[in-house]
Design a protein around this motif. Structure first.
Motif, PDB file in Angstrom:
ATOM      1  N   HIS A 178       0.834  -1.209   0.000  1.00  0.00           N
ATOM      2  CA  HIS A 178       0.000   0.000   0.000  1.00  0.00           C
ATOM      3  C   HIS A 178       0.868   1.258   0.000  1.00  0.00           C
ATOM      4  O   HIS A 178       0.671   2.176  -0.817  1.00  0.00           O
ATOM      5  CB  HIS A 178      -0.905  -0.043   1.237  1.00  0.00           C
ATOM      6  CG  HIS A 178      -1.759   1.170   1.429  1.00  0.00           C
ATOM      7  ND1 HIS A 178      -3.130   1.150   1.312  1.00  0.00           N
ATOM      8  CD2 HIS A 178      -1.447   2.458   1.764  1.00  0.00           C
ATOM      9  CE1 HIS A 178      -3.620   2.350   1.543  1.00  0.00           C
ATOM     10  NE2 HIS A 178      -2.618   3.162   1.832  1.00  0.00           N
ATOM     11  N   LEU A 179       1.829   1.316   0.903  1.00  0.00           N
ATOM     12  CA  LEU A 179       2.672   2.509   1.028  1.00  0.00           C
ATOM     13  C   LEU A 179       3.575   2.690  -0.191  1.00  0.00           C
ATOM     14  O   LEU A 179       3.912   3.822  -0.557  1.00  0.00           O
ATOM     15  CB  LEU A 179       3.490   2.435   2.307  1.00  0.00           C
ATOM     16  CG  LEU A 179       2.657   2.479   3.604  1.00  0.00           C
ATOM     17  CD1 LEU A 179       3.553   2.295   4.822  1.00  0.00           C
ATOM     18  CD2 LEU A 179       1.865   3.784   3.710  1.00  0.00           C
ATOM     19  N   ALA A 180       3.947   1.596  -0.850  1.00  0.00           N
ATOM     20  CA  ALA A 180       4.740   1.710  -2.079  1.00  0.00           C
ATOM     21  C   ALA A 180       3.946   2.443  -3.154  1.00  0.00           C
ATOM     22  O   ALA A 180       4.491   3.288  -3.882  1.00  0.00           O
ATOM     23  CB  ALA A 180       5.156   0.326  -2.568  1.00  0.00           C
ATOM     24  N   VAL A 181       2.644   2.153  -3.248  1.00  0.00           N
ATOM     25  CA  VAL A 181       1.814   2.824  -4.253  1.00  0.00           C
ATOM     26  C   VAL A 181       1.623   4.291  -3.901  1.00  0.00           C
ATOM     27  O   VAL A 181       1.715   5.168  -4.764  1.00  0.00           O
ATOM     28  CB  VAL A 181       0.455   2.111  -4.381  1.00  0.00           C
ATOM     29  CG1 VAL A 181      -0.487   2.901  -5.294  1.00  0.00           C
ATOM     30  CG2 VAL A 181       0.641   0.708  -4.916  1.00  0.00           C
ATOM     31  N   ARG A 182       1.378   4.593  -2.635  1.00  0.00           N
ATOM     32  CA  ARG A 182       1.189   5.989  -2.240  1.00  0.00           C
ATOM     33  C   ARG A 182       2.478   6.802  -2.423  1.00  0.00           C
ATOM     34  O   ARG A 182       2.422   7.977  -2.784  1.00  0.00           O
ATOM     35  CB  ARG A 182       0.743   6.068  -0.778  1.00  0.00           C
ATOM     36  CG  ARG A 182      -0.699   5.617  -0.536  1.00  0.00           C
ATOM     37  CD  ARG A 182      -1.696   6.707  -0.886  1.00  0.00           C
ATOM     38  NE  ARG A 182      -3.064   6.250  -0.616  1.00  0.00           N
ATOM     39  CZ  ARG A 182      -3.945   5.966  -1.557  1.00  0.00           C
ATOM     40  NH1 ARG A 182      -3.635   6.080  -2.846  1.00  0.00           N
ATOM     41  NH2 ARG A 182      -5.169   5.573  -1.233  1.00  0.00           N
ATOM     42  N   GLY A 183       3.638   6.194  -2.177  1.00  0.00           N
ATOM     43  CA  GLY A 183       4.882   6.951  -2.213  1.00  0.00           C
ATOM     44  C   GLY A 183       5.703   6.799  -3.458  1.00  0.00           C
ATOM     45  O   GLY A 183       6.541   7.654  -3.758  1.00  0.00           O
ATOM     46  N   LEU A 225     -27.770   6.768   2.679  1.00  0.00           N
ATOM     47  CA  LEU A 225     -26.693   7.272   1.833  1.00  0.00           C
ATOM     48  C   LEU A 225     -25.356   6.723   2.317  1.00  0.00           C
ATOM     49  O   LEU A 225     -25.165   6.459   3.508  1.00  0.00           O
ATOM     50  CB  LEU A 225     -26.652   8.802   1.862  1.00  0.00           C
ATOM     51  CG  LEU A 225     -27.804   9.539   1.190  1.00  0.00           C
ATOM     52  CD1 LEU A 225     -27.720  11.032   1.505  1.00  0.00           C
ATOM     53  CD2 LEU A 225     -27.782   9.318  -0.327  1.00  0.00           C
ATOM     54  N   LEU A 226     -24.432   6.589   1.390  1.00  0.00           N
ATOM     55  CA  LEU A 226     -23.094   6.085   1.719  1.00  0.00           C
ATOM     56  C   LEU A 226     -22.228   7.230   2.248  1.00  0.00           C
ATOM     57  O   LEU A 226     -22.097   8.272   1.606  1.00  0.00           O
ATOM     58  CB  LEU A 226     -22.452   5.470   0.479  1.00  0.00           C
ATOM     59  CG  LEU A 226     -21.225   4.588   0.716  1.00  0.00           C
ATOM     60  CD1 LEU A 226     -21.613   3.309   1.456  1.00  0.00           C
ATOM     61  CD2 LEU A 226     -20.551   4.244  -0.608  1.00  0.00           C
ATOM     62  N   TRP A 227     -21.669   7.020   3.439  1.00  0.00           N
ATOM     63  CA  TRP A 227     -20.775   7.982   4.070  1.00  0.00           C
ATOM     64  C   TRP A 227     -19.454   7.303   4.416  1.00  0.00           C
ATOM     65  O   TRP A 227     -19.367   6.073   4.480  1.00  0.00           O
ATOM     66  CB  TRP A 227     -21.379   8.513   5.369  1.00  0.00           C
ATOM     67  CG  TRP A 227     -22.500   9.492   5.227  1.00  0.00           C
ATOM     68  CD1 TRP A 227     -23.828   9.222   5.239  1.00  0.00           C
ATOM     69  CD2 TRP A 227     -22.379  10.912   5.069  1.00  0.00           C
ATOM     70  NE1 TRP A 227     -24.553  10.390   5.104  1.00  0.00           N
ATOM     71  CE2 TRP A 227     -23.683  11.434   5.008  1.00  0.00           C
ATOM     72  CE3 TRP A 227     -21.290  11.780   4.990  1.00  0.00           C
ATOM     73  CZ2 TRP A 227     -23.943  12.802   4.856  1.00  0.00           C
ATOM     74  CZ3 TRP A 227     -21.541  13.139   4.849  1.00  0.00           C
ATOM     75  CH2 TRP A 227     -22.845  13.633   4.775  1.00  0.00           C
ATOM     76  N   GLY A 228     -18.450   8.108   4.733  1.00  0.00           N
ATOM     77  CA  GLY A 228     -17.245   7.593   5.340  1.00  0.00           C
ATOM     78  C   GLY A 228     -17.371   7.643   6.849  1.00  0.00           C
ATOM     79  O   GLY A 228     -18.052   8.515   7.398  1.00  0.00           O
ATOM     80  N   VAL A 229     -16.736   6.683   7.526  1.00  0.00           N
ATOM     81  CA  VAL A 229     -16.666   6.705   8.986  1.00  0.00           C
ATOM     82  C   VAL A 229     -15.202   6.570   9.391  1.00  0.00           C
ATOM     83  O   VAL A 229     -14.483   5.700   8.893  1.00  0.00           O
ATOM     84  CB  VAL A 229     -17.528   5.602   9.644  1.00  0.00           C
ATOM     85  CG1 VAL A 229     -19.003   5.917   9.475  1.00  0.00           C
ATOM     86  CG2 VAL A 229     -17.220   4.217   9.088  1.00  0.00           C
ATOM     87  N   LEU A 230     -14.763   7.464  10.274  1.00  0.00           N
ATOM     88  CA  LEU A 230     -13.372   7.525  10.710  1.00  0.00           C
ATOM     89  C   LEU A 230     -13.307   7.151  12.181  1.00  0.00           C
ATOM     90  O   LEU A 230     -13.968   7.769  13.028  1.00  0.00           O
ATOM     91  CB  LEU A 230     -12.839   8.945  10.497  1.00  0.00           C
ATOM     92  CG  LEU A 230     -11.370   9.210  10.795  1.00  0.00           C
ATOM     93  CD1 LEU A 230     -10.473   8.430   9.844  1.00  0.00           C
ATOM     94  CD2 LEU A 230     -11.083  10.716  10.670  1.00  0.00           C
ATOM     95  N   ALA A 231     -12.522   6.114  12.495  1.00  0.00           N
ATOM     96  CA  ALA A 231     -12.448   5.624  13.871  1.00  0.00           C
ATOM     97  C   ALA A 231     -11.817   6.666  14.779  1.00  0.00           C
ATOM     98  O   ALA A 231     -10.812   7.298  14.428  1.00  0.00           O
ATOM     99  CB  ALA A 231     -11.647   4.330  13.920  1.00  0.00           C
ATOM    100  N   GLU A 232     -12.393   6.834  15.957  1.00  0.00           N
ATOM    101  CA  GLU A 232     -11.881   7.766  16.957  1.00  0.00           C
ATOM    102  C   GLU A 232     -11.125   7.032  18.073  1.00  0.00           C
ATOM    103  O   GLU A 232     -10.641   7.671  19.010  1.00  0.00           O
ATOM    104  CB  GLU A 232     -13.030   8.580  17.561  1.00  0.00           C
ATOM    105  CG  GLU A 232     -13.823   9.388  16.549  1.00  0.00           C
ATOM    106  CD  GLU A 232     -13.113  10.658  16.089  1.00  0.00           C
ATOM    107  OE1 GLU A 232     -11.868  10.666  16.012  1.00  0.00           O
ATOM    108  OE2 GLU A 232     -13.810  11.645  15.814  1.00  0.00           O
ATOM    109  N   LYS A 275      -3.044   5.367   9.627  1.00  0.00           N
ATOM    110  CA  LYS A 275      -2.783   4.538  10.814  1.00  0.00           C
ATOM    111  C   LYS A 275      -3.969   4.549  11.790  1.00  0.00           C
ATOM    112  O   LYS A 275      -3.807   4.655  12.999  1.00  0.00           O
ATOM    113  CB  LYS A 275      -1.487   4.972  11.509  1.00  0.00           C
ATOM    114  CG  LYS A 275      -0.251   4.767  10.650  1.00  0.00           C
ATOM    115  CD  LYS A 275       1.018   5.155  11.355  1.00  0.00           C
ATOM    116  CE  LYS A 275       2.254   4.766  10.560  1.00  0.00           C
ATOM    117  NZ  LYS A 275       2.244   5.276   9.182  1.00  0.00           N
ATOM    118  N   ARG A 276      -5.155   4.420  11.210  1.00  0.00           N
ATOM    119  CA  ARG A 276      -6.375   4.319  12.003  1.00  0.00           C
ATOM    120  C   ARG A 276      -7.443   3.641  11.167  1.00  0.00           C
ATOM    121  O   ARG A 276      -7.307   3.481   9.946  1.00  0.00           O
ATOM    122  CB  ARG A 276      -6.840   5.696  12.487  1.00  0.00           C
ATOM    123  CG  ARG A 276      -7.211   6.661  11.370  1.00  0.00           C
ATOM    124  CD  ARG A 276      -7.270   8.098  11.838  1.00  0.00           C
ATOM    125  NE  ARG A 276      -8.301   8.335  12.843  1.00  0.00           N
ATOM    126  CZ  ARG A 276      -8.618   9.555  13.277  1.00  0.00           C
ATOM    127  NH1 ARG A 276      -7.962  10.620  12.830  1.00  0.00           N
ATOM    128  NH2 ARG A 276      -9.566   9.713  14.183  1.00  0.00           N
TER     129      ARG A 276
END
Length: 382
Positions: free
Chosen positions: A57-62, A301-308, A340-341
């Motif tokens: 994953h990080l290879a593709v992002r970077g 509706l489709l939303w994003g959810v971000l873990a807290e 990282k979450r």
């Protein structure tokens, strides 16, 4: 695609109890020699990862990564009026693009508006359209097209005649240039190139949110192209990547996965894919149902959810409001290597709004999440 790559389980036969053997990519032996972890995916045995999902994953992002996505379908629609026929079936409007351009579109059920598949249409000449459906859905897309096709239109299954390689990441143009392939093209444009005697379709598309390309090549020439890509990758800090990283990358972008975020029970309106619908077209499958739903407003509706906290959203987890009432369900979820979450996509009741604090049911434990609009990380596709 029909299943979450990060949850695929290796099996000698197709999932669901079929006695049909799994299909193999033309590059299967290359994946075995690289020590890839292989698993069933949409009826194919495909690499899930080589050295690890996070690292890939990080290879593709970077930098750059190369994916074998040869499980994706290849369908040719030929004949006089092929463009107009395809345009009358799928949601998006092919008149928005010109020849040598590609378009994301949806194949919907005419009665319900639910999504049978999401796919890419390559618009060639007016009498030649090339479709790339998802692996498990290819037979159904072909069946529906053939049932609707007028005389003179042929729908040809080419699923095993081609390989598809995705070269994704900020250094992807450098890798293509290393192979002698011109990388200068607009987003969603494609070109036909003669590469070492092989015919390669080079398209500026992808499923990662990074600058990238998808290369469609004849199955007989796939090994040569793969080997040259593998030779070039180390110079650009690149890696071969499996479908596990493809899933985490697309989730960070909020890109829907068929079978989870899109399905026969989930419409384009609910999944916020209305941008891929030609609302003013006179005809496409599901038109009346979808126009009525858009006018009335979708119930979810489709939303994003971000873990807290340290929780990680997973498909089918219940989503609840502050009073403990169910307001929806997670459709896709994963650990984001970039953030990282935990992140996820969820179908939520219409009253839910951006910024709302909700909780997931993680094995009976409430885990707080915040409602957000994807993408979770910046996109670099254009």
């Amino acid at each position: 695609m029909a299943a979450d790559a990060t949850q695929a389980v290796a099996s000698p036969v197709v999932a669901g109890g079929s006695d049909q053997p799994l299909r193999h990519s033309p590059l299967h032996d290359r994946h075995v020699s690289l020590g890839a972890k292989l698993a069933e995916f949409g009826g194919w045995e495909m690499p899930i990862h080589y050295t690890g999902v996070v690292e890939e994953h990080l290879a593709v992002r970077g930098a750059v990564g190369v994916f074998d996505v040869s499980h994706l379908g290849n369908v040719e629609v030929r004949g006089r009026g092929a463009k107009d026929f395809v345009n009358s079936c799928f949601t998006n409007d092919l008149d928005r693009i010109g020849p040598m351009q590609a378009q994301y579109t949806l194949c919907c059920d005419d009665a319900t508006g639910g999504v049978i598949d999401d796919l890419i249409v390559y618009r060639g000449a007016a009498e030649e359209m090339h479709l790339v459906p998802n692996a498990a859905n290819t037979p159904e897309v072909i069946r529906r097209l053939r049932a609707a096709a007028p005389a003179g239109i042929d729908v040809i299954d080419q699923h095993e005649e081609f390989a598809i390689l995705a070269v994704q990441g900020p250094r992807s143009p450098d890798v293509l240039r290393e192979l002698g392939i011109d990388a200068a093209m607009d987003y969603m444009a494609f070109d036909l190139v003669d590469w070492k005697g092989a015919r390669v379709v080079v398209c500026r598309t992808g499923y990662t949110g990074e600058h990238g390309y998808e290369l469609v090549v004849g199955a007989a020439d796939a090994t040569l192209l793969w080997d040259e890509l593998m030779r070039a990758l180390p110079s650009y800090d690149g890696k071969p990547c499996g479908l596990g990283a493809r899933d985490t990358l697309r989730t960070e972008m909020g890109y829907p996965l068929h079978g989870q975020d899109l399905s026969p029970d989930i419409t384009p309106v609910q999944a916020r894919c209305g941008w891929a619908v030609g609302w003013d077209k006179p005809a496409f499958w599901g038109r009346e149902r979808l126009r009525a739903e858009r006018e009335q407003g979708a119930a979810r509706l489709l939303w994003g959810v971000l873990a807290e906290d340290r929780g990680i959203p997973r498909p089918h987890m219940a989503v609840r409001d502050a009073d403990g009432r169910d307001v929806g369900e997670v459709t896709s979820g994963t650990f984001s290597p970039s953030l990282k979450r935990g992140i996820g996509l969820a179908l939520l009741a219409r009253g839910v709004a951006e910024g709302d604090e909700l909780t997931l049911d993680v094995r009976g434990r409430p885990s707080p999440v915040r409602v957000v609009k994807p993408p979770f990380v910046p996109s670099h596709v254009r």
